[in-house]
Design a protein around this motif. Structure first.
Motif, PDB file in Angstrom:
ATOM      1  N   GLU A  91       0.838  -1.203   0.000  1.00 38.17           N
ATOM      2  CA  GLU A  91       0.000   0.000   0.000  1.00 38.17           C
ATOM      3  C   GLU A  91       0.875   1.257   0.000  1.00 38.17           C
ATOM      4  O   GLU A  91       1.919   1.304   0.656  1.00 38.17           O
ATOM      5  N   ILE A  92       0.436   2.301  -0.720  1.00 43.89           N
ATOM      6  CA  ILE A  92       1.214   3.542  -0.817  1.00 43.89           C
ATOM      7  C   ILE A  92       1.014   4.355   0.463  1.00 43.89           C
ATOM      8  O   ILE A  92      -0.102   4.729   0.787  1.00 43.89           O
ATOM      9  N   THR A 152       4.481   9.691  -0.926  1.00 40.32           N
ATOM     10  CA  THR A 152       5.080   9.835  -2.250  1.00 40.32           C
ATOM     11  C   THR A 152       6.285  10.767  -2.116  1.00 40.32           C
ATOM     12  O   THR A 152       6.371  11.545  -1.164  1.00 40.32           O
ATOM     13  N   ARG A 185       5.829  12.310  -9.060  1.00 34.94           N
ATOM     14  CA  ARG A 185       5.793  11.741  -7.711  1.00 34.94           C
ATOM     15  C   ARG A 185       5.935  10.232  -7.786  1.00 34.94           C
ATOM     16  O   ARG A 185       5.256   9.588  -8.585  1.00 34.94           O
ATOM     17  N   ARG A 186       6.835   9.692  -6.967  1.00 35.73           N
ATOM     18  CA  ARG A 186       7.023   8.244  -6.952  1.00 35.73           C
ATOM     19  C   ARG A 186       6.550   7.671  -5.616  1.00 35.73           C
ATOM     20  O   ARG A 186       6.571   8.359  -4.605  1.00 35.73           O
ATOM     21  N   PRO A 187       6.119   6.422  -5.640  1.00 31.42           N
ATOM     22  CA  PRO A 187       5.481   5.866  -4.455  1.00 31.42           C
ATOM     23  C   PRO A 187       6.456   5.352  -3.407  1.00 31.42           C
ATOM     24  O   PRO A 187       7.555   4.902  -3.732  1.00 31.42           O
ATOM     25  N   VAL A 224       5.952   2.454  -0.651  1.00 28.49           N
ATOM     26  CA  VAL A 224       4.944   1.475  -0.257  1.00 28.49           C
ATOM     27  C   VAL A 224       5.375   0.755   1.021  1.00 28.49           C
ATOM     28  O   VAL A 224       6.565   0.639   1.306  1.00 28.49           O
ATOM     29  N   ARG A 236      -7.863  -0.051  -1.884  1.00 32.61           N
ATOM     30  CA  ARG A 236      -6.663   0.684  -1.465  1.00 32.61           C
ATOM     31  C   ARG A 236      -6.685   2.103  -1.983  1.00 32.61           C
ATOM     32  O   ARG A 236      -6.895   2.331  -3.168  1.00 32.61           O
ATOM     33  N   TRP A 277      -2.702  10.124  -9.776  1.00 35.36           N
ATOM     34  CA  TRP A 277      -1.921   8.901  -9.731  1.00 35.36           C
ATOM     35  C   TRP A 277      -2.243   7.987 -10.914  1.00 35.36           C
ATOM     36  O   TRP A 277      -3.393   7.877 -11.327  1.00 35.36           O
ATOM     37  N   ASP A 313       7.956   1.184 -10.879  1.00 35.86           N
ATOM     38  CA  ASP A 313       7.466   0.921  -9.520  1.00 35.86           C
ATOM     39  C   ASP A 313       6.107   0.270  -9.717  1.00 35.86           C
ATOM     40  O   ASP A 313       5.237   0.873 -10.347  1.00 35.86           O
ATOM     41  N   VAL A 346       2.934   5.622 -10.619  1.00 35.85           N
ATOM     42  CA  VAL A 346       3.638   6.901 -10.600  1.00 35.85           C
ATOM     43  C   VAL A 346       2.598   8.020 -10.623  1.00 35.85           C
ATOM     44  O   VAL A 346       1.489   7.819 -11.124  1.00 35.85           O
ATOM     45  N   GLY A 347       2.976   9.159 -10.047  1.00 34.05           N
ATOM     46  CA  GLY A 347       2.008  10.249  -9.973  1.00 34.05           C
ATOM     47  C   GLY A 347       2.574  11.575 -10.434  1.00 34.05           C
ATOM     48  O   GLY A 347       3.755  11.682 -10.774  1.00 34.05           O
TER      49      GLY A 347
END
Lengths: 126, 330
Positions: free
Chosen positions: A77-78, A81, A88-90, A92, B84, B90, B162, B166-167
Motif C-alpha cells: 500500500e502507498i 510519495t 511523484r514516486r510511491p 509502499v 486501497r 496517480w 514501480d 507513478v504520480g
C-alpha cells in the motif's frame, strides 16, 4: 581537469547514499562513468532486531505523506510519495501492519533510505 | 475494458474539444480542466488530447474487466482501487476484476479517468468529446450510465517501474496562480484580459471586477459559471447584436452579475463582455464547486502567453520524467 579526485569521491559517496548503481556525466570535452561494484547497497534502514520495522524512502525528493501514524496498512500500500519536479514516486509499505511512529515530516527533503514510518507487523485492519 | 457500476448523471467522456466548427454553431466542448486531462495522459504516455472520463458528480464505481493501466487526475476524490487508497493525480495498473471507487472530492470539482491507449470510441468532427445537448460524440453521444462497457484502443504494452505506479504533482501546486493583493483564504485567482466592452463599464465597476470577490452560484455548470457579487454597471445601456464568443468570456447581463462562458459555451451571445479569462487559467474555474470564491486579476497578452508557457513546461517535464518510470513490456 574537471573531474578532480575530490569531486569523484563526492560523487561516489552521493551514489552510495542514494542507491545509484550507475552514473554517467559529460562536462564539455570530458566524460565520466561511475559504476557501483556488485553488492553496493544503499544504507539499510531496516533492522530486524527492533520490534518495529521501517518504511523508508526509495527515491530522492520532497516527501508527501499519504498516511498518518496510527493507520493500518497492507503490504504494497502507498503510504507516502516522493516528488522530484512534477513527478511523484510511491513509497509502499513492505508488510501489512500498523504505522506506529512518523519519522519524517511533510515536505521534508528525503533521500534513498530515509526512514519515514515505523511499522508494527500485524494483520488487523482498522 | 471498464464497466461502469454506478454513476450519477452528467458524467461524460471528453477530450480537448472540437475545434473549427464554431462557424457552424458547434462549440468546442471538451474537458473543464485541460491540465488534469493532459497530465493523466502524460503519465500513461498517451497523446495530451486523448479522451478521458470527466466525473463531476460522485460517487462513481467502476470495474476493470481486464488488466488496464489508468490514471485519475483532477479533483482529489480519494480514489480507491480494490479498496486501497491512491494518492491524488496517480497512474497505476488495475488487475482484471479490480473495482475503482471515486468519492466526493475533498478538494476540486472534477476528476478525470484516462486509460493507456485511450478509449475506443469513434471521433466525430475530429473529437471524442460528448456533445450532450445535440447527442453526438463521446460514448453514444450521452452521459455515462451504469452498465456501460468502455474499451481501450491497442497500445504498445508497458509496465510501471514501480509496481505501485507513478504520480504527478497536482497542477494547483505545480503551476502557481497569479498573485493578487488582499487575497482572502480559500479564494481562487484567475487572470483575465480586457474585452471589447470593458471601457463602457463605469469606473466603479471596472475597479470592482478585480477588487471584490465573486461567489460561484449554484447556476454553474459546463456551459458557464454564474457569479454573484457587486453588480457591474455600464455608463450607457446599449443593445448589442449577437456576436461570436469563446470559452472564458466574462459577460455581463442587465442584472450586473457576471457569467463566465466555459467548455459548452454557445458559439454566439449578445451580452456585453467586460473581460476574457485566459485559456491557461480556465481549468482553475473548472475545479471550483458552487459556493467557492473567485478573484480576477487583469493581465496583458504577454502575461497570458507566459502563463500558457508555464503550463506547457509543467506538462512537458511531467511527460519526460513519467517516460522514465515506464518500460516496454515483452
Amino acid at each position: 581537469m574537471m573531474f578532480t579526485a575530490d569531486k569523484i569521491a563526492l560523487l561516489v559517496a552521493t551514489m552510495k547514499r542514494n542507491g545509484v548503481a550507475e552514473l554517467e556525466i559529460r562536462e564539455e570535452a570530458e566524460e565520466l562513468r561511475l559504476v557501483g561494484a556488485a553488492g553496493v547497497r544503499p544504507t539499510a534502514a531496516i533492522s530486524p532486531r527492533t520490534a518495529g520495522r521501517m518504511v523508508s524512502a526509495t527515491a530522492f525528493g520532497v516527501l508527501h505523506l499519504e498516511r498518518q501514524a496510527g493507520a493500518a496498512v497492507e503490504a504494497g500500500e502507498i503510504v507516502a510519495t516522493v516528488a522530484a519536479g512534477p513527478l511523484r514516486r510511491p513509497v509502499v509499505s513492505p508488510i501489512a501492519g500498523r504505522l506506529t511512529r512518523m519519522l519524517a515530516r511533510q515536505a521534508q527533503r528525503v533521500e534513498y533510505g530515509t526512514p519515514i514510518f515505523e511499522i508494527l507487523e500485524g494483520k488487523e485492519r482498522s | 475494458m471498464i464497466e461502469i457500476l454506478e454513476t450519477p448523471p452528467l458524467n461524460t467522456m471528453q477530450d480537448l474539444g472540437r475545434v473549427g466548427y464554431r462557424c457552424h454553431g458547434i462549440g468546442r466542448g471538451g474537458v473543464m480542466d485541460r491540465l488534469a486531462l493532459a497530465a493523466g495522459n502524460a503519465l500513461l504516455g498517451n497523446d495530451d488530447g486523448e479522451a478521458g472520463l470527466e466525473f463531476q458528480l460522485f460517487p462513481v464505481r467502476l470495474r476493470f474487466t481486464r488488466e488496464t493501466a489508468f490514471a485519475v487526475t483532477g479533483a482529489h476524490c480519494e480514489a480507491r482501487l480494490a479498496g486501497r487508497r491512491l494518492p491524488p493525480w496517480w497512474a497505476t495498473r488495475a488487475q482484471a476484476g479490480d473495482e475503482l471507487v471515486l468519492s466526493s472530492p475533498r478538494k476540486g470539482m472534477r476528476a478525470y479517468l484516462t486509460i493507456a491507449g485511450g478509449f475506443d470510441v469513434p471521433q466525430v468532427l475530429g473529437s471524442r468529446s460528448t456533445h450532450a445537448r445535440d447527442s453526438f460524440g463521446g460514448f453514444h453521444g450521452r452521459p455515462l450510465l451504469a452498465g456501460d462497457v468502455l474499451g481501450n484502443r491497442a497500445h504498445a504494452p508497458f509496465v510501471f517501474r514501480d509496481s505501485a505506479g507513478v504520480g504527478a504533482t497536482p497542477a494547483e501546486e505545480a503551476v502557481p496562480a497569479a498573485p493578487c493583493e488582499d487575497l482572502a483564504d480559500g479564494e481562487t485567482v484567475v487572470r483575465a484580459i480586457r474585452a471589447a466592452e470593458f471601457d463602457s463599464f463605469d469606473e466603479a465597476s471596472q475597479t470592482a471586477l478585480c477588487r471584490t470577490p465573486w461567489k460561484v452560484t449554484a447556476r454553474s455548470n459546463r456551459q458557464g459559471y454564474a457569479l454573484s457579487g457587486t453588480p457591474l454597471r455600464r455608463n450607457a445601456l446599449l443593445e448589442m447584436r449577437s456576436h461570436a464568443i469563446v470559452p472564458g468570456v466574462i459577460q455581463v447581463p442587465p442584472s450586473g452579475q457576471p457569467l463566465i462562458q466555459l467548455a459548452e459555451a454557445n458559439s454566439a451571445g449578445g451580452y456585453p463582455k467586460i473581460g476574457v479569462v485566459i485559456e491557461a487559467d480556465l481549468w482553475r474555474i473548472g475545479q471550483l464547486p458552487p459556493g467557492a470564491t473567485l478573484r480576477f486579476v487583469l493581465c496583458s497578452l504577454q502575461e497570458a502567453r507566459a502563463a500558457e508557457q508555464a503550463s506547457d513546461a509543467y506538462l512537458a517535464s511531467l511527460r519526460r520524467l513519467a517516460g522514465y518510470c515506464r518500460k516496454a513490456a515483452a
